[in-house]
Design an enzyme around this catalytic site. Structure first.
Site, PDB file in Angstrom:
ATOM      1  N   ARG A 183       0.837  -1.211   0.000  1.00 37.16           N
ATOM      2  CA  ARG A 183       0.000   0.000   0.000  1.00 37.16           C
ATOM      3  C   ARG A 183       0.875   1.265   0.000  1.00 37.16           C
ATOM      4  O   ARG A 183       0.563   2.252   0.668  1.00 37.16           O
ATOM      5  CB  ARG A 183      -0.935   0.043   1.220  1.00 37.16           C
ATOM      6  CG  ARG A 183      -1.987  -1.057   1.261  1.00 37.16           C
ATOM      7  CD  ARG A 183      -3.021  -0.848   0.170  1.00 37.16           C
ATOM      8  NE  ARG A 183      -4.165  -1.711   0.310  1.00 37.16           N
ATOM      9  CZ  ARG A 183      -4.232  -2.977  -0.129  1.00 37.16           C
ATOM     10  NH1 ARG A 183      -3.208  -3.522  -0.743  1.00 37.16           N
ATOM     11  NH2 ARG A 183      -5.337  -3.673   0.015  1.00 37.16           N
ATOM     12  N   SER A 212     -10.765  -0.770   2.799  1.00 38.22           N
ATOM     13  CA  SER A 212     -10.039  -0.875   4.068  1.00 38.22           C
ATOM     14  C   SER A 212      -9.664   0.521   4.539  1.00 38.22           C
ATOM     15  O   SER A 212      -9.039   1.266   3.786  1.00 38.22           O
ATOM     16  CB  SER A 212      -8.752  -1.678   3.887  1.00 38.22           C
ATOM     17  OG  SER A 212      -9.020  -2.946   3.358  1.00 38.22           O
ATOM     18  N   GLU A 238      -5.120   4.040   6.053  1.00 40.12           N
ATOM     19  CA  GLU A 238      -4.734   3.814   4.663  1.00 40.12           C
ATOM     20  C   GLU A 238      -5.343   4.902   3.780  1.00 40.12           C
ATOM     21  O   GLU A 238      -4.806   5.266   2.739  1.00 40.12           O
ATOM     22  CB  GLU A 238      -5.262   2.432   4.255  1.00 40.12           C
ATOM     23  CG  GLU A 238      -4.642   1.855   3.033  1.00 40.12           C
ATOM     24  CD  GLU A 238      -5.664   1.172   2.171  1.00 40.12           C
ATOM     25  OE1 GLU A 238      -6.283   1.851   1.344  1.00 40.12           O
ATOM     26  OE2 GLU A 238      -5.830  -0.050   2.326  1.00 40.12           O
TER      27      GLU A 238
HETATM   28  N1  EPU Z   1     -10.755 -10.652   9.878  1.00 37.84           N
HETATM   29  C1  EPU Z   1     -11.458 -10.718  11.074  1.00 37.84           C
HETATM   30  N2  EPU Z   1     -12.513  -9.846  11.248  1.00 37.84           N
HETATM   31  C2  EPU Z   1     -12.884  -8.977  10.304  1.00 37.84           C
HETATM   32  C3  EPU Z   1     -12.159  -8.903   9.103  1.00 37.84           C
HETATM   33  C4  EPU Z   1     -11.089  -9.770   8.907  1.00 37.84           C
HETATM   34  O1  EPU Z   1     -11.167 -11.507  11.959  1.00 37.84           O
HETATM   35  O2  EPU Z   1     -13.860  -8.240  10.543  1.00 37.84           O
HETATM   36  C5  EPU Z   1      -9.661 -11.610   9.648  1.00 37.84           C
HETATM   37  C6  EPU Z   1     -10.111 -12.682   8.653  1.00 37.84           C
HETATM   38  O3  EPU Z   1     -10.690 -13.742   9.327  1.00 37.84           O
HETATM   39  C7  EPU Z   1      -8.850 -13.076   7.979  1.00 37.84           C
HETATM   40  C8  EPU Z   1      -7.997 -11.838   8.039  1.00 37.84           C
HETATM   41  O4  EPU Z   1      -8.589 -10.970   8.996  1.00 37.84           O
HETATM   42  O5  EPU Z   1      -8.187 -14.081   8.674  1.00 37.84           O
HETATM   43  C9  EPU Z   1      -7.833 -11.180   6.697  1.00 37.84           C
HETATM   44  O6  EPU Z   1      -9.100 -10.745   6.204  1.00 37.84           O
HETATM   45  P1  EPU Z   1      -9.384 -10.502   4.637  1.00 37.84           P
HETATM   46  O7  EPU Z   1      -8.992 -11.712   3.866  1.00 37.84           O
HETATM   47  O8  EPU Z   1     -10.774 -10.005   4.543  1.00 37.84           O
HETATM   48  O9  EPU Z   1      -8.354  -9.424   4.185  1.00 37.84           O
HETATM   49  P2  EPU Z   1      -7.830  -8.080   4.863  1.00 37.84           P
HETATM   50  O10 EPU Z   1      -6.429  -8.294   5.303  1.00 37.84           O
HETATM   51  O11 EPU Z   1      -8.812  -7.594   5.878  1.00 37.84           O
HETATM   52  C10 EPU Z   1      -6.774  -7.122   2.674  1.00 37.84           C
HETATM   53  C11 EPU Z   1      -6.798  -5.818   1.919  1.00 37.84           C
HETATM   54  C12 EPU Z   1      -8.071  -5.690   1.104  1.00 37.84           C
HETATM   55  C13 EPU Z   1      -8.126  -6.847   0.124  1.00 37.84           C
HETATM   56  C14 EPU Z   1      -8.088  -8.157   0.924  1.00 37.84           C
HETATM   57  C15 EPU Z   1      -8.034  -9.363   0.030  1.00 37.84           C
HETATM   58  C16 EPU Z   1      -5.518  -4.278   3.293  1.00 37.84           C
HETATM   59  C17 EPU Z   1      -5.536  -3.076   4.159  1.00 37.84           C
HETATM   60  N3  EPU Z   1      -6.692  -4.715   2.857  1.00 37.84           N
HETATM   61  O12 EPU Z   1      -7.839  -7.082   3.605  1.00 37.84           O
HETATM   62  O13 EPU Z   1      -7.997  -4.484   0.358  1.00 37.84           O
HETATM   63  O14 EPU Z   1      -9.294  -6.792  -0.666  1.00 37.84           O
HETATM   64  O15 EPU Z   1      -6.912  -8.194   1.758  1.00 37.84           O
HETATM   65  O16 EPU Z   1      -6.787  -9.446  -0.577  1.00 37.84           O
HETATM   66  O17 EPU Z   1      -4.443  -4.806   2.997  1.00 37.84           O
HETATM   67  C18 EPU Z   1      -8.624  -2.179   0.354  1.00 37.84           C
HETATM   68  O18 EPU Z   1      -7.431  -1.923   0.372  1.00 37.84           O
HETATM   69  O19 EPU Z   1      -9.505  -1.299   0.326  1.00 37.84           O
HETATM   70  C19 EPU Z   1      -9.038  -3.590   0.397  1.00 37.84           C
HETATM   71  C20 EPU Z   1     -10.334  -3.935   0.472  1.00 37.84           C
END
Ligand code: EPU
Length: 337
Positions: free
Chosen positions: A162, A237, A333
């Site tokens: 990012r 995010s 972010e």
């Molecule tokens: N999780 C929770 N609770 C929640 C949300 C997530 O426990 O409310 C846990 C999930 O269980 C999982 C982990 O967090 O184990 C990761 O969650 P997720 O796969 O939804 O991905 P993320 O890390 O929350 C990142 C990016 C997203 C992108 C997704 C998929 C960042 C800041 N965000 O989210 O990007 O779509 O991975 O690759 O890196 C964005 O930047 O706007 C965005 C949506």
């Protein structure tokens, strides 16, 4: 040029603030004219792309310039590789769909990301195991110091998670005009390892996925947990996933045995969504603002009437409670204006 113009339709949070002046530009010449106007009238400038990564906290006392340069060009390299250049004002997802219709591979995991092509290098957009750095060749920018054009190659962009030069030393100096990507025409590199893609493909009954199938799976996953900004204002995010030292992670693991983490050398990336959920924020609403009920990392304009300040204050409360419980400071972010 419009005066006292509401930016509500130009930011995906749907925050209603006014710009003193507003202009939409479709060509480089119009952009240069607008910038010269701002210089001659001593007006600060705000560049608007898709408006999907900004939080407007107050009226903007200057000239807001909406970048609407359009067009896509292709340059064949050989029977398997192609360079595709898209202008900044092309909508990102429409560009991804264009590439998939032509069966060009490389962008499929980045389906349905809000925003425009021109802002994609700013924060090296990424999802489901792909970041734009993986297919990025170069971008052409306008240097605001001398209004000259300049090209940045992959290395010069200094992409990180990012992050890029455009968020660091180059912040505020360059306007991205077009971006060139290196895509495949037949030997596609299918990436299904990340997250729920495999499971989703299984649900769809697909065993030998095409790039179009991967895109479909990503779209389904995103739609199942991320709010559509057309219905509920949000900027994806709101925070970055924090990276902490391994030793700190081990300490936290003693206390919170379920804490997820993705180790990388002597640091560990921890999902901010998990931390925020553990602090009780998931689905919680204060006034007009809430943490999304299906993904705690996304802050939403729940009633449609939230002010930028309310959303900002809500995010500060989240930061404070995560510090208090885990000793980890989340970084926003989204760009705060
Ligand atoms: N999780 C929770 N609770 C929640 C949300 C997530 O426990 O409310 C846990 C999930 O269980 C999982 C982990 O967090 O184990 C990761 O969650 P997720 O796969 O939804 O991905 P993320 O890390 O929350 C990142 C990016 C997203 C992108 C997704 C998929 C960042 C800041 N965000 O989210 O990007 O779509 O991975 O690759 O890196 C964005 O930047 O706007 C965005 C949506």
């Amino acid at each position: 040029m419009q005066e006292n113009f509401s930016l509500k339709p130009y930011n995906t949070f749907g925050v209603d603030v006014n710009a003193k002046y507003f202009i939409e530009v479709q060509t480089l010449e119009e952009l240069r004219d607008a910038i010269n106007y701002s210089k001659n009238h001593d007006l600060p400038v705000l560049f608007l792309g898709g408006g999907s990564n900004i939080l407007l906290t107050k009226d903007f006392d200057g000239l807001a310039i909406k970048l609407s340069l359009k067009g896509i060009d292709e340059k064949d390299l050989n029977d398997n590789e192609i360079l595709v250049t898209a202008k900044a004002g092309e909508n990102w997802h429409e560009f991804v769909m264009y590439s998939l219709e032509k069966n060009y591979g490389g962008l499929e995991n980045l389906s349905l990301i809000p925003g425009n092509v021109g802002t994609s290098p700013m924060q090296n957009i990424g999802a489901y195991g792909t970041e734009i750095k993986d297919i990025f060749v170069s971008c052409t920018v306008l240097d605001l110091e001398n209004l000259a054009l300049k090209t940045f190659n992959l290395e010069e962009c200094r992409f990180g998670y990012r992050d890029s030069i455009f968020k660091q030393e180059g912040k505020g100096r360059y306007v991205i005009l077009e971006v060139t990507f290196h895509l495949t025409k037949k030997d596609h590199h299918i990436k299904t390892e990340y997250g729920a893609i495999k499971t989703e493909l299984e649900n769809l009954g697909i065993t030998d996925p095409t790039i179009q199938d991967v895109s479909k799976a990503v779209i389904n996953i995103r739609q199942s947990k991320l709010p559509d900004p057309k219905e509920t204002g949000n900027a994806g995010s709101f925070f970055k996933n924090p990276t902490i030292p391994l030793a700190q992670f081990e300490d936290l693991k003693q206390k919170f045995e379920n804490i997820p983490g993705y180790p990388n050398g002597d640091v560990v990336k921890v999902p901010a969504g998990w931390l925020i959920e553990q602090c009780g924020w998931k689905g919680k609403q204060i006034g007009n603002t809430a943490s999304h009920k299906l993904q705690a990392l996304v802050i939403v304009n729940a009633t449609g009437n939230a002010t930028g300040k309310e959303i900002f204050d809500f995010s500060t409360e989240i930061i404070n409670s995560v510090i208090e419980k885990f000793g980890i400071e989340l970084e926003r972010e989204v760009n705060i204006i």
